[in-house]
Design a protein around this motif. Structure first.
Motif, short mmCIF file in Angstrom:
data_model
loop_
_atom_site.label_atom_id
_atom_site.label_comp_id
_atom_site.label_asym_id
_atom_site.label_seq_id
_atom_site.Cartn_x
_atom_site.Cartn_y
_atom_site.Cartn_z
N GLY A 19 0.79 -1.22 0.00
CA GLY A 19 0.00 0.00 0.00
C GLY A 19 0.82 1.27 0.00
O GLY A 19 0.26 2.37 0.10
N GLY A 20 2.15 1.15 -0.11
CA GLY A 20 2.99 2.33 -0.15
C GLY A 20 3.19 3.00 1.18
O GLY A 20 3.56 4.18 1.23
N GLU B 103 -2.80 -10.51 16.68
CA GLU B 103 -2.57 -11.64 15.78
C GLU B 103 -3.52 -11.55 14.59
O GLU B 103 -4.69 -11.21 14.72
CB GLU B 103 -2.81 -12.95 16.54
CG GLU B 103 -2.42 -14.20 15.78
CD GLU B 103 -2.59 -15.45 16.62
OE1 GLU B 103 -2.42 -16.55 16.07
OE2 GLU B 103 -2.90 -15.32 17.81
N GLY B 104 -2.98 -11.86 13.41
CA GLY B 104 -3.77 -11.71 12.20
C GLY B 104 -3.89 -10.28 11.74
O GLY B 104 -4.81 -9.94 10.98
N LEU C 218 -5.73 -5.84 8.20
CA LEU C 218 -5.36 -4.64 7.46
C LEU C 218 -5.71 -4.76 5.98
O LEU C 218 -6.13 -3.79 5.35
CB LEU C 218 -3.86 -4.39 7.63
CG LEU C 218 -3.33 -2.99 7.33
CD1 LEU C 218 -4.00 -1.96 8.21
CD2 LEU C 218 -1.81 -2.96 7.54
N ARG C 219 -5.57 -5.94 5.45
CA ARG C 219 -5.91 -6.12 4.04
C ARG C 219 -7.42 -6.04 3.83
O ARG C 219 -7.89 -5.51 2.82
CB ARG C 219 -5.38 -7.48 3.56
CG ARG C 219 -5.32 -7.62 2.05
CD ARG C 219 -4.76 -8.98 1.66
NE ARG C 219 -3.39 -9.15 2.06
CZ ARG C 219 -2.35 -8.67 1.39
NH1 ARG C 219 -2.55 -7.96 0.29
NH2 ARG C 219 -1.12 -8.89 1.81
N GLU C 220 -8.20 -6.57 4.78
CA GLU C 220 -9.65 -6.52 4.65
C GLU C 220 -10.20 -5.12 4.92
O GLU C 220 -11.23 -4.75 4.37
CB GLU C 220 -10.29 -7.52 5.62
CG GLU C 220 -10.00 -8.97 5.28
CD GLU C 220 -10.57 -9.92 6.32
OE1 GLU C 220 -11.04 -9.42 7.38
OE2 GLU C 220 -10.54 -11.14 6.08
N ASP C 221 -9.53 -4.37 5.77
CA ASP C 221 -9.99 -3.02 6.09
C ASP C 221 -8.76 -2.11 6.21
O ASP C 221 -8.22 -1.91 7.30
CB ASP C 221 -10.78 -3.02 7.41
CG ASP C 221 -11.35 -1.65 7.75
OD1 ASP C 221 -11.09 -0.69 7.00
OD2 ASP C 221 -12.04 -1.54 8.77
N PRO C 222 -8.31 -1.54 5.10
CA PRO C 222 -7.08 -0.73 5.13
C PRO C 222 -7.17 0.48 6.06
O PRO C 222 -6.15 0.98 6.53
CB PRO C 222 -6.90 -0.29 3.67
CG PRO C 222 -7.72 -1.26 2.87
CD PRO C 222 -8.86 -1.66 3.75
N TRP C 223 -8.39 0.96 6.32
CA TRP C 223 -8.53 2.13 7.18
C TRP C 223 -8.23 1.82 8.66
O TRP C 223 -8.16 2.75 9.47
CB TRP C 223 -9.92 2.73 7.03
CG TRP C 223 -10.07 3.46 5.73
CD1 TRP C 223 -9.61 4.70 5.41
CD2 TRP C 223 -10.73 2.97 4.56
NE1 TRP C 223 -9.94 5.03 4.12
CE2 TRP C 223 -10.64 3.99 3.56
CE3 TRP C 223 -11.41 1.80 4.23
CZ2 TRP C 223 -11.18 3.85 2.29
CZ3 TRP C 223 -11.94 1.65 2.97
CH2 TRP C 223 -11.83 2.68 2.01
N ALA D 110 -5.46 2.90 1.40
CA ALA D 110 -6.62 2.11 0.97
C ALA D 110 -6.75 2.12 -0.55
O ALA D 110 -7.08 1.08 -1.15
CB ALA D 110 -7.89 2.68 1.61
N ARG D 111 -6.49 3.25 -1.19
CA ARG D 111 -6.58 3.30 -2.65
C ARG D 111 -5.56 2.36 -3.29
O ARG D 111 -5.84 1.69 -4.29
CB ARG D 111 -6.35 4.73 -3.14
CG ARG D 111 -7.55 5.65 -2.95
CD ARG D 111 -7.38 6.94 -3.73
NE ARG D 111 -6.22 7.72 -3.28
CZ ARG D 111 -6.28 8.62 -2.32
NH1 ARG D 111 -7.43 8.86 -1.69
NH2 ARG D 111 -5.20 9.30 -1.97
#
Length: 845
Positions: free
Chosen positions: A281-282, A297-298, A303-308, A325-326
């Motif tokens: 995500g930069g 854990e996890g 983070l991948r499911e909810d980047p915010w 997120a973008r």
């Protein structure tokens, strides 16, 4: 007539100590006895001699920002300009948060330097501080943007100066899930905070919303009535931070869990997985340990499911999380994503805590969400409540001037049910900590004192004056408030000594090690010293009497000195740990700044009047005491200072302020006053700007301890300010650095800071902010007030800063009439809290 200071270097607006310092202040001239009052001193201090013609006061003294200011990104109003600093103000009093971590080095995260705080959210007013923040816009919500976090680095080069100073809180670590708060109030978190309900998605009218809120309030009143008839829970039923700590300790002691699983750092594989997601995500991979700690854990999957979720990491701003997120979601990323709405809602509530609020009124929160680009703020709040990430409360409003309810119980209940309410939204940890604190205080107030009558008679008989009055109040009440200045510290110290001599289990805690020194220095200090410690030491078990089998402290009397520094979580943990029948004395100066963390415990208790209040009549001695007493009454008076106890050094701009400060600390004060440089502290309104702590510390290091700064900018002998936890600063000195980290000596105690925590937890400490100086005093203090710091000043700030000095106070003065105006007209910034309402509700139930 003015005289130039006799120093070893030529005075001037620029010196080698301050390379490239921007001269932002307007040239105001020096001789201004007309503007500054009669100044006292000699040529050694560069003071001016003359008669005050316009403002009262030789008394622009040096001090340290005291109690109540958080240790972090406390910026100087427009001092040097917060470059593009984002400020999200939500209603009220400011918070200063420090050490949010680093976020540097990518197109998304343009904060290559240290992010010093998570921003300032202010409720109903203007934030008390600002700092430098490169690369973000000024976002003002319901007020004038005056506070911001520091985050140096590669942001936009534009210079957007925020006025004010972030004075307030850093959020305290740890959970405060209060088991003592009612389950029904947690269920209210899923209710509509705006009055909208039903499947049609329609919006209620204001009248309907108010009726719904009043109905919920009536239900809560009924619950409280039912609970009132039940037994009072003792300290055996701990909650919040105290319960978490006790549960962890018992899990280890019983063998149920090894210590590593309870207190361990994130697993390396978890950190590595998070680092990979951040790279996609930069975002800087340096955030990986923080993300893994926050999300557990996890964390990579979450983070991948909810980047915010990245917004949960301190120092990350919404526009940065949006860019992340973008990069991860691509076309699926949209402003109306409900995940973004929930994350921004939680982020705003966290910023509110940084500013000192324990909750926010619903209209304030929705307005702030709108300014963050959330299309449907009401839906965002609803989603946050439904997910249990925040709670909603309906608190009855007090009607000023309304008569007390009289008549039958039924009539009183009917009157209570008709009272208007306000809808508040808060994070669970702070909202429930406040509920738990109110319950615990009510328990102390209502539970009968333990049987120790003869002992308390002995205590009162052994004391005289104010100390005896305090002892008599403590003998018959579980909670007592004691107010006064530095000299008044002798009264609770005397009470502590007499109580211990009478065989009572008594202990006193301070917030900083220096508080222990000052308490032990009181008459009879030898008897007091074994019974003193710090708040952190008592709660952790490192100091104090220890806990019994039920987890309560084995104490008959606990005295908390510098009580205005208590935040809601720390106060709740202390109160939850006290057994029934114990006495609690909260002692402090109500004129100083409020706590660094959320809440205003001491002020709310004084306003609620639920327990005895003993006001000390001991005045602080000397010219500094006289000056500070006048400031507390709203007057900046002239004081006679024949021994150069108070000196004013007028300056024209920030560059000259830095130059004069270095002269004072390194040369003039040691020569003329006899106080060495290592016993002098510099206090300034903020970290950023041309005369903030960074600029001053750089100049002072160059003069007093030059070196290459091989370990994160530090060398052996450097004075530092170490932040072991948000809202708490410990002064110290660098001893050495090795593979283990940076070795410090803090109040004589060796401390090793791991390499990865140095940048976020250690600053140079010749110059401090007021919150960093809270709870401590120094033989000499230099208060630096550059011209662009005018909007950062308030009466509590000036009172706190000036009162940090013991023998000598110098004021490097460039704010002209802003100083007496702040003392006379600028009150504390408001904070949104619930404690007073909760206490009053329990008193009437």
């Amino acid at each position: 007539m003015s005289t130039e200071p006799e120093t070893t270097e030529e005075a001037g607006p620029r010196t080698p100590d301050t390379p490239g310092t921007a001269e932002r202040g307007a040239a105001r001239g020096r001789g201004g006895a007309d503007d500054h009052g009669t100044t006292t001193g000699t040529a050694d201090h560069g003071t001016t001699t003359g008669t005050a013609e316009r403002t009262a006061g030789t008394g622009e003294a040096e001090g340290a920002e005291g109690t109540g200011e958080a240790e972090g990104a406390e910026g100087t109003g427009a001092s040097g300009g917060a470059e593009g600093a984002e400020v999200s103000e939500i209603s009220g009093a400011a918070g200063e948060a420090e050490g949010s971590g680093d976020t540097g080095g990518s197109a998304v995260f343009e904060t290559a330097g240290r992010a010093e705080g998570s921003g300032t959210v202010e409720a109903a007013g203007e934030a008390e501080g600002s700092g430098d923040a490169d690369g973000s816009e000024v976002s003002e919500t319901a007020g004038e943007a005056e506070g911001s976090r520091d985050s140096g680095g590669a942001g936009s080069p534009g210079d957007s100066e925020t006025a004010g100073k972030a004075e307030g809180s850093g959020a305290a670590d740890g959970s405060a899930d209060s088991q003592g708060s009612s389950d029904s109030e947690q269920s209210e978190g899923a209710a509509s905070a705006t009055g909208a309900e039903g499947g049609d998605g329609g919006r209620r009218s204001e009248a309907e919303a108010e009726l719904a809120a009043q109905r919920i309030e009536r239900e809560r009143i009924e619950r409280r009535k039912a609970e009132r008839h039940g037994p009072i829970d003792s300290g055996a039923k701990l909650s919040g931070t105290a319960a978490d700590l006790l549960a962890a300790v018992r899990a280890v002691e019983s063998g149920e869990k090894p210590p590593a699983t309870v207190f361990a750092e994130p697993a390396p594989e978890t950190v590595a997985a998070v680092r990979r997601v951040l790279a996609e995500g930069g975002a800087p991979d340096a955030l990986a340990p923080q993300v893994a700690t926050v999300l557990g854990e996890g964390a990579d999957t979450a983070l991948r499911e909810d980047p915010w979720q990245l917004l949960r990491v301190g120092g990350v701003r919404p526009e940065q999380a949006d860019g992340f997120a973008r990069a991860l979601l691509g076309a699926a990323c949209a402003p109306d994503d409900e995940r973004r709405g929930r994350a921004v809602t939680v982020w705003l509530l966290e910023q509110a805590a940084v500013a000192g609020h324990t909750a926010l009124e619903l209209p304030t929160l929705t307005t702030a969400l709108g300014r963050q680009g959330v299309p449907d703020p009401d839906a965002a709040v609803q989603g946050t409540l439904a997910e249990g990430e925040a709670l909603v409360f309906q608190d009855a409003l007090e009607e000023p001037g309304a008569p007390a309810v009289r008549g039958s119980a039924d009539e009183a209940d009917a009157e209570e049910e008709e009272r208007p309410v306000r809808v508040l939204v808060g994070l669970e940890r702070y909202a429930l900590a406040e509920e738990s604190l109110a319950d615990g205080l009510a328990r102390l107030v209502n539970s009968p004192p333990a049987e120790a009558g003869q002992s308390w008679d002995e205590v009162a008989a052994a004391l005289s004056g104010g100390a005896a009055e305090l002892a008599r109040a403590v003998a018959g009440h579980g909670l007592v408030l004691h107010t006064g200045g530095e000299a008044a510290r002798a009264e609770p110290a005397a009470l502590l000594g007499a109580a211990r001599a009478a065989g009572l289990r008594a202990f006193a805690v301070c917030h900083a090690p220096d508080g222990l020194r000052r308490t032990s220095a009181q008459p009879g200090g030898a008897a007091v010293e074994p019974g003193t410690g710090t708040v952190a030491g008592l709660l952790s078990g490192a100091e104090g009497p220890g806990r019994d089998a039920d987890g309560t402290l084995e104490l008959d009397l606990l005295i908390v000195l510098d009580a205005p520094q208590l935040d809601v979580e720390g106060a709740a943990a202390l109160v939850e740990s006290l057994p029934d029948g114990a006495r609690l004395v909260l002692s402090g100066d109500p004129g100083v700044l409020w706590s660094a963390g959320p809440g205003r415990i001491f002020a709310d208790l004084l306003a609620a009047r639920v327990c005895p209040q003993i006001a000390s009549r001991l005045p602080d001695p000397g010219p500094i005491g006289e000056l500070v007493s006048g400031i507390g009454a709203g007057e900046l008076n002239q004081v006679a200072a024949p021994g150069k106890e108070v000196v004013i050094v007028p300056v024209r701009d920030a560059g000259e302020a830095v130059h004069r400060t270095v002269q004072l600390v390194a040369d003039s004060v040691p020569r003329a006053i006899g106080v060495p440089a290592d016993q002098t502290v510099v206090i300034t309104p903020g970290h950023g700007g041309a005369a903030g702590t960074r600029a001053l510390n750089s100049a002072l290091k160059e003069r007093l301890n030059p070196g290459p700064g091989r370990f994160g900018g530090f060398d052996p002998g450097d004075r530092i300010a170490y932040t072991p936890a948000p809202g708490r600063t410990v002064p110290g000195v660098v001893v050495k650095a090795d593979a283990d980290g940076l070795h410090l000596s803090c109040a004589g105690v060796p401390v090793v800071v791991p390499r990865e925590r140095v940048e976020g937890g250690v600053r140079h400490g010749w110059a401090l902010t007021a919150h960093q100086a809270a709870g401590a005093r120094w033989p000499a203090v230099v208060v630096v007030l550059p011209g662009d710091a005018a909007q950062a000043l308030s009466r509590p700030w000036v009172y706190t800063a000036f009162s940090r000095a013991e023998r000598h106070l110098s004021v490097v003065h460039g704010v002209e009439q802003a100083l007496p105006k702040a003392v006379a007209e600028v009150p504390p910034k408001p904070r949104t809290t619930r404690l007073r309402t909760l206490l009053l509700t329990q008193r009437t139930d």
